[in-house]
Design an enzyme around this catalytic site. Sequence first.
Site, mmCIF file in Angstrom:
data_model
loop_
_atom_site.group_PDB
_atom_site.id
_atom_site.type_symbol
_atom_site.label_atom_id
_atom_site.label_comp_id
_atom_site.label_asym_id
_atom_site.label_seq_id
_atom_site.Cartn_x
_atom_site.Cartn_y
_atom_site.Cartn_z
ATOM 1 N N HIS A 12 1.741 4.472 -2.881
ATOM 2 C CA HIS A 12 1.867 5.926 -2.714
ATOM 3 C C HIS A 12 3.233 6.400 -3.218
ATOM 4 C CE1 HIS A 12 -1.799 6.873 -0.609
ATOM 5 N NE2 HIS A 12 -1.525 6.125 0.444
ATOM 6 N N HIS A 72 0.833 -1.205 0.000
ATOM 7 C CA HIS A 72 0.000 0.000 0.000
ATOM 8 C C HIS A 72 0.871 1.260 0.000
ATOM 9 C CE1 HIS A 72 -3.661 2.367 1.224
ATOM 10 N NE2 HIS A 72 -2.722 3.158 1.715
ATOM 11 N N GLU A 73 1.792 1.330 0.945
ATOM 12 C CA GLU A 73 2.620 2.536 1.039
ATOM 13 C C GLU A 73 3.538 2.667 -0.168
ATOM 14 O OE1 GLU A 73 1.791 4.731 3.028
ATOM 15 O OE2 GLU A 73 0.510 3.519 4.317
ATOM 16 N N HIS A 130 3.417 6.833 -6.860
ATOM 17 C CA HIS A 130 2.710 8.053 -7.264
ATOM 18 C C HIS A 130 3.648 9.258 -7.173
ATOM 19 C CE1 HIS A 130 -1.568 10.063 -7.008
ATOM 20 N NE2 HIS A 130 -0.951 10.331 -8.146
#
Length: 671
Positions: free
Chosen positions: A464, A460-461, A467
């Site tokens: 990010h 998940h991290e 991105h």
Amino acid sequence: MTNPLLSPWDTPFALPPFASLKDDDFAPAFDVGLADARAAIAAIAENPDAPSFANTIEALELAEATLDRVAGVFYNLAGADSTVAREALMRDLAPKMSAFSSEVTNNKALFGRMETLWSARDTLGLTREQARVLELYHQMFVRSGARLDGAEAARLTEVKSRLAVLGTEFSQNILTEERGWFMELAPEDLEGLPEFLLDAARAAGAEKGLGPIITTSRSLIVPFLQFSPRRALREKAYEAWVARGANGNAHDNRGVAAEILRLRAERAQLLGYASFADFKLEPEMAKTPAAVRDLLMRVWEPARARAEADAAILAQMLAADGVAGPLEPWDWRYYSEKRRKAEHDLDEAALKPYLGLEAMIAACFDCAHRLFRLDFKPLQVDLYHPDARAWEVSRDGETIAVFIGDYFARSSKRSGAWCSAMRSQRKLGGRVVPIVVNICNFAKGEPNLLSYDDARTLFHEFGHALHQMLSDVTYGFISGTSVARDFVELPSQLYEHWLEVPEVLETHARHWQTGAPMPAEMLQRLLAAGTYDQGFATVEFVASALVDLAFHEGPAPADPMQKQAEVLEALGMPRAIRMRHATPHFAHVFSGDGYSSGYYSYMWSEVMDADAFAAFEETGNPFDPETAARLERFILSAGGSRPAEELYLEFRGRMPGVEALLKGRGLLDAA
């Protein structure tokens, strides 16, 4: 002596000079950064030349360069490796930084130049990206009160300053509470605890010069609640965990939360909005509180039905153990783990040896290479803590970013997991390579093994981080994760799906000692259990999101705890499940404005992430290069250069419905 924060950084990749930094360097560096920024902004506002995009907007983009550099380092360190001096400076900086922000947005000459540009925007010959940057700057100024005058403008400045102070206080209270509580384990208390948890408990105790302990770190307390057969100890640990910020001491956050809600309501009123939720949601994809409530309630009913059915089964297991009385919140994880083992033959203690931290980091990197041709080279550089590690991220020989991973829990780190940028990507003024940081709070042990949830958090991290790292825009204002709050979780939640790709686990989920791959039948059981206990997980999340919304969509509650109780009662909250984040430690909502009225955004993004991964599945290849290229072009590299819905439509061709989310959570058949 020269302040290393203000000197040129002649380090590899212009990383901050961590080895030479001292806590005493930060305050004077902030003073210089603020003075430089004020001078630059005054020069823009007083420029005798007619306003242009270059002399106003682009000049604003570069006006705070020194301040941004200092703040990028300090706030990352303050969250990941706090000290008494850093905490004191955070308290001192909160009103100063808020006052500076208000100075900028209240500068009538500066806003006048912006209004001139905004009125003439169709005649300026702007690129699409420039037009978007102008729109967002103008929106930010207006929503910050640039059109207010006199007493209203002054009061808004006071309100924002006090909110900044209270947000810092809320966050530091939680950190203090988490540092202060631990439960020592006697030899008889170790019964039933798997070796990985014992290792982590011993490591946590060693940090305090003690034997094995349980702290309120999620990576310690959740497995303790899963495996300890000692019900009284589970209750003690659970109640301490959920009582953070509500212990009637100097660090009690209940009054802080009440004041924050009052001031947010006043802020919205000053700006002409019916409620803080109306104000906050206006620039998001959801737009209105009604749209948020509609999504959450469509998920709540099937989730509660599933959770109630699961609770009945767990209550029978509790009774079979000879325990009188109802199923309690400290029982759920223990009996759910037993049930998972019985129904899916899936034992977390048996699973963990195949999910070593190093292997899962390699899996993250491998997926990024297969999707986006990224390569990761370890760097031997000075960082802010021995646990932190760095990699050069490159593509086709060109450096794309520096990635820093800081994975272990410690008393100097706030709880949770997050991604931030010490330096954001931009092209204006020369190409800037971003420095992107992932922070986690995994239990440190020997070896370092993850639960499947931990591995999901890692992915998940890293979503990010992608991105931020793949951002390819000219202006830092729209770089990376600078997007609508209910869109920002799309890349992170989407990346979690690659952890579920069988070939990824077949390649990387290998036993930490033998190197043997996870047995095929274990892998099949793991993937088959993907929606196990989703009634519980969905209920605890949606309850938190609905309480957050209720706090902000009407008048501020005089007693937030009473309001929380009323909302949960009206929902019919299952007895044995509590909110994922109770109000006194709901840092997403109260440590700053980021997720206030916006905790729902994880679920809003989940509606899209299930549909977005389906775009890969429809090709028959989870690493389909054409789909990956579209994902990078329209989502990961675009930042905030276009409205979120427009970007998603470019990638997928349509917007999804809530059914994709319900299917992904295994709740379509629940009612």
